[in-house]
Design a protein around this motif. Structure first.
Motif, PDB file in Angstrom:
ATOM      1  N   ALA A 140      -2.427   8.924   5.377  1.00 36.35           N
ATOM      2  CA  ALA A 140      -2.078   8.119   4.205  1.00 36.35           C
ATOM      3  C   ALA A 140      -1.136   6.991   4.592  1.00 36.35           C
ATOM      4  O   ALA A 140      -1.291   5.853   4.121  1.00 36.35           O
ATOM      5  N   THR A 141      -0.187   7.281   5.456  1.00 40.67           N
ATOM      6  CA  THR A 141       0.756   6.261   5.901  1.00 40.67           C
ATOM      7  C   THR A 141       0.025   5.164   6.668  1.00 40.67           C
ATOM      8  O   THR A 141       0.288   3.969   6.467  1.00 40.67           O
ATOM      9  N   ARG A 142      -0.915   5.544   7.508  1.00 39.47           N
ATOM     10  CA  ARG A 142      -1.705   4.551   8.248  1.00 39.47           C
ATOM     11  C   ARG A 142      -2.491   3.660   7.289  1.00 39.47           C
ATOM     12  O   ARG A 142      -2.518   2.442   7.435  1.00 39.47           O
ATOM     13  N   ARG A 143      -3.099   4.265   6.267  1.00 40.97           N
ATOM     14  CA  ARG A 143      -3.869   3.480   5.302  1.00 40.97           C
ATOM     15  C   ARG A 143      -2.974   2.522   4.522  1.00 40.97           C
ATOM     16  O   ARG A 143      -3.359   1.371   4.255  1.00 40.97           O
ATOM     17  N   LEU A 144      -1.774   2.969   4.152  1.00 35.28           N
ATOM     18  CA  LEU A 144      -0.840   2.081   3.452  1.00 35.28           C
ATOM     19  C   LEU A 144      -0.453   0.900   4.333  1.00 35.28           C
ATOM     20  O   LEU A 144      -0.314  -0.227   3.845  1.00 35.28           O
ATOM     21  N   TYR A 145      -0.301   1.138   5.624  1.00 35.43           N
ATOM     22  CA  TYR A 145      -0.008   0.059   6.559  1.00 35.43           C
ATOM     23  C   TYR A 145      -1.190  -0.912   6.627  1.00 35.43           C
ATOM     24  O   TYR A 145      -1.008  -2.136   6.581  1.00 35.43           O
ATOM     25  N   GLU A 146      -2.403  -0.372   6.709  1.00 33.40           N
ATOM     26  CA  GLU A 146      -3.599  -1.218   6.771  1.00 33.40           C
ATOM     27  C   GLU A 146      -3.776  -2.032   5.495  1.00 33.40           C
ATOM     28  O   GLU A 146      -4.318  -3.135   5.530  1.00 33.40           O
ATOM     29  N   LYS A 147      -3.306  -1.505   4.368  1.00 36.35           N
ATOM     30  CA  LYS A 147      -3.377  -2.223   3.092  1.00 36.35           C
ATOM     31  C   LYS A 147      -2.191  -3.168   2.913  1.00 36.35           C
ATOM     32  O   LYS A 147      -2.046  -3.794   1.864  1.00 36.35           O
ATOM     33  N   CYS A 193       4.059  -2.004  -5.988  1.00 35.64           N
ATOM     34  CA  CYS A 193       3.182  -0.858  -6.202  1.00 35.64           C
ATOM     35  C   CYS A 193       3.999   0.417  -6.396  1.00 35.64           C
ATOM     36  O   CYS A 193       3.728   1.210  -7.298  1.00 35.64           O
ATOM     37  N   SER A 194       5.008   0.614  -5.574  1.00 32.35           N
ATOM     38  CA  SER A 194       5.838   1.812  -5.654  1.00 32.35           C
ATOM     39  C   SER A 194       6.610   1.864  -6.974  1.00 32.35           C
ATOM     40  O   SER A 194       6.724   2.917  -7.595  1.00 32.35           O
ATOM     41  N   VAL A 195       7.139   0.729  -7.406  1.00 30.19           N
ATOM     42  CA  VAL A 195       7.871   0.677  -8.672  1.00 30.19           C
ATOM     43  C   VAL A 195       6.941   1.035  -9.829  1.00 30.19           C
ATOM     44  O   VAL A 195       7.289   1.843 -10.700  1.00 30.19           O
ATOM     45  N   HIS A 196       5.754   0.461  -9.841  1.00 27.32           N
ATOM     46  CA  HIS A 196       4.802   0.762 -10.915  1.00 27.32           C
ATOM     47  C   HIS A 196       4.395   2.234 -10.890  1.00 27.32           C
ATOM     48  O   HIS A 196       4.270   2.865 -11.943  1.00 27.32           O
ATOM     49  N   LEU A 197       4.195   2.773  -9.696  1.00 23.91           N
ATOM     50  CA  LEU A 197       3.838   4.181  -9.568  1.00 23.91           C
ATOM     51  C   LEU A 197       4.948   5.066 -10.138  1.00 23.91           C
ATOM     52  O   LEU A 197       4.678   5.996 -10.910  1.00 23.91           O
ATOM     53  N   GLN A 198       6.185   4.777  -9.779  1.00 20.46           N
ATOM     54  CA  GLN A 198       7.294   5.587 -10.269  1.00 20.46           C
ATOM     55  C   GLN A 198       7.448   5.465 -11.786  1.00 20.46           C
ATOM     56  O   GLN A 198       7.733   6.451 -12.468  1.00 20.46           O
ATOM     57  N   GLN A 199       7.230   4.273 -12.326  1.00 22.78           N
ATOM     58  CA  GLN A 199       7.291   4.092 -13.776  1.00 22.78           C
ATOM     59  C   GLN A 199       6.184   4.882 -14.460  1.00 22.78           C
ATOM     60  O   GLN A 199       6.413   5.525 -15.488  1.00 22.78           O
ATOM     61  N   MET A 200       4.990   4.838 -13.897  1.00 22.20           N
ATOM     62  CA  MET A 200       3.862   5.574 -14.463  1.00 22.20           C
ATOM     63  C   MET A 200       4.154   7.073 -14.471  1.00 22.20           C
ATOM     64  O   MET A 200       3.948   7.752 -15.474  1.00 22.20           O
ATOM     65  N   LEU A 201       4.661   7.574 -13.360  1.00 12.80           N
ATOM     66  CA  LEU A 201       4.956   9.003 -13.277  1.00 12.80           C
ATOM     67  C   LEU A 201       6.054   9.408 -14.244  1.00 12.80           C
ATOM     68  O   LEU A 201       6.002  10.483 -14.844  1.00 12.80           O
ATOM     69  N   GLN A 202       7.034   8.534 -14.410  1.00 15.43           N
ATOM     70  CA  GLN A 202       8.106   8.827 -15.365  1.00 15.43           C
ATOM     71  C   GLN A 202       7.546   8.918 -16.784  1.00 15.43           C
ATOM     72  O   GLN A 202       7.888   9.820 -17.546  1.00 15.43           O
ATOM     73  N   ILE A 203       6.656   8.009 -17.138  1.00 14.30           N
ATOM     74  CA  ILE A 203       6.033   8.036 -18.467  1.00 14.30           C
ATOM     75  C   ILE A 203       5.185   9.292 -18.638  1.00 14.30           C
ATOM     76  O   ILE A 203       5.275   9.979 -19.656  1.00 14.30           O
ATOM     77  N   LEU A 204       4.356   9.594 -17.660  1.00 16.13           N
ATOM     78  CA  LEU A 204       3.463  10.745 -17.774  1.00 16.13           C
ATOM     79  C   LEU A 204       4.211  12.074 -17.780  1.00 16.13           C
ATOM     80  O   LEU A 204       3.728  13.046 -18.349  1.00 16.13           O
ATOM     81  N   SER A 219      -9.228   9.972  -5.653  1.00 17.46           N
ATOM     82  CA  SER A 219      -9.641  10.689  -4.444  1.00 17.46           C
ATOM     83  C   SER A 219      -8.424  11.360  -3.823  1.00 17.46           C
ATOM     84  O   SER A 219      -7.275  10.944  -4.050  1.00 17.46           O
ATOM     85  N   PRO A 220      -8.645  12.376  -2.998  1.00 16.82           N
ATOM     86  CA  PRO A 220      -7.516  13.008  -2.287  1.00 16.82           C
ATOM     87  C   PRO A 220      -6.752  12.003  -1.418  1.00 16.82           C
ATOM     88  O   PRO A 220      -5.535  12.118  -1.266  1.00 16.82           O
ATOM     89  N   GLU A 221      -7.454  11.008  -0.901  1.00 15.17           N
ATOM     90  CA  GLU A 221      -6.793   9.994  -0.063  1.00 15.17           C
ATOM     91  C   GLU A 221      -5.825   9.149  -0.890  1.00 15.17           C
ATOM     92  O   GLU A 221      -4.704   8.868  -0.446  1.00 15.17           O
ATOM     93  N   ILE A 222      -6.252   8.750  -2.082  1.00 18.65           N
ATOM     94  CA  ILE A 222      -5.381   7.951  -2.948  1.00 18.65           C
ATOM     95  C   ILE A 222      -4.174   8.771  -3.389  1.00 18.65           C
ATOM     96  O   ILE A 222      -3.042   8.281  -3.414  1.00 18.65           O
ATOM     97  N   VAL A 223      -4.402  10.032  -3.717  1.00 16.92           N
ATOM     98  CA  VAL A 223      -3.293  10.911  -4.116  1.00 16.92           C
ATOM     99  C   VAL A 223      -2.292  11.034  -2.964  1.00 16.92           C
ATOM    100  O   VAL A 223      -1.078  10.956  -3.186  1.00 16.92           O
ATOM    101  N   ALA A 224      -2.771  11.186  -1.747  1.00 15.05           N
ATOM    102  CA  ALA A 224      -1.877  11.281  -0.581  1.00 15.05           C
ATOM    103  C   ALA A 224      -1.095   9.979  -0.397  1.00 15.05           C
ATOM    104  O   ALA A 224       0.103  10.006  -0.084  1.00 15.05           O
ATOM    105  N   GLU A 225      -1.740   8.848  -0.603  1.00 17.12           N
ATOM    106  CA  GLU A 225      -1.050   7.557  -0.491  1.00 17.12           C
ATOM    107  C   GLU A 225       0.025   7.437  -1.565  1.00 17.12           C
ATOM    108  O   GLU A 225       1.133   6.952  -1.300  1.00 17.12           O
ATOM    109  N   MET A 226      -0.288   7.883  -2.770  1.00 17.60           N
ATOM    110  CA  MET A 226       0.696   7.851  -3.849  1.00 17.60           C
ATOM    111  C   MET A 226       1.887   8.746  -3.511  1.00 17.60           C
ATOM    112  O   MET A 226       3.046   8.387  -3.781  1.00 17.60           O
TER     113      MET A 226
END
Length: 81
Positions: A39-46, A64-75, A4-11
């Motif tokens: 997105a920042t508010r949602r990350l805080y709520e999560k 979560c951030s480390v995994h995201l950065q690793q995923m992006l590096q691979i992709l 979703s656009p919300e998840i992309v913004a959080e990422m």
């Protein structure tokens, strides 16, 4: 599962954090885009970040951030042929 656009913004917000140190935080100012602010508010709520306007990554947010950065590096890497 579609992204979703919300998840992309959080990422995108999570990508802004420097995971090489726990001394580096993030401040999302009131003049940021509404998508970034929400997105920042949602990350805080999560419970992924310590403050509603940024702050620091929580332990779960760091993971979560480390995994995201690793995923992006691979992709973004070039295929081995």
């Amino acid at each position: 599962m579609p992204l979703s656009p919300e998840i992309v913004a959080e990422m995108q917000v999570l990508r802004m954090f420097d995971t090489s140190t726990n001394q580096s935080g993030l401040k999302v100012h009131s003049d940021a885009s509404p998508d970034t602010i929400n997105a920042t508010r949602r990350l805080y709520e999560k419970q992924l970040i310590s403050q509603i306007d940024g702050g620091y990554l929580t332990p779960l947010g760091y993971e979560c951030s480390v995994h995201l950065q690793q995923m992006l590096q691979i992709l973004n890497s070039k295929p081995l042929l």
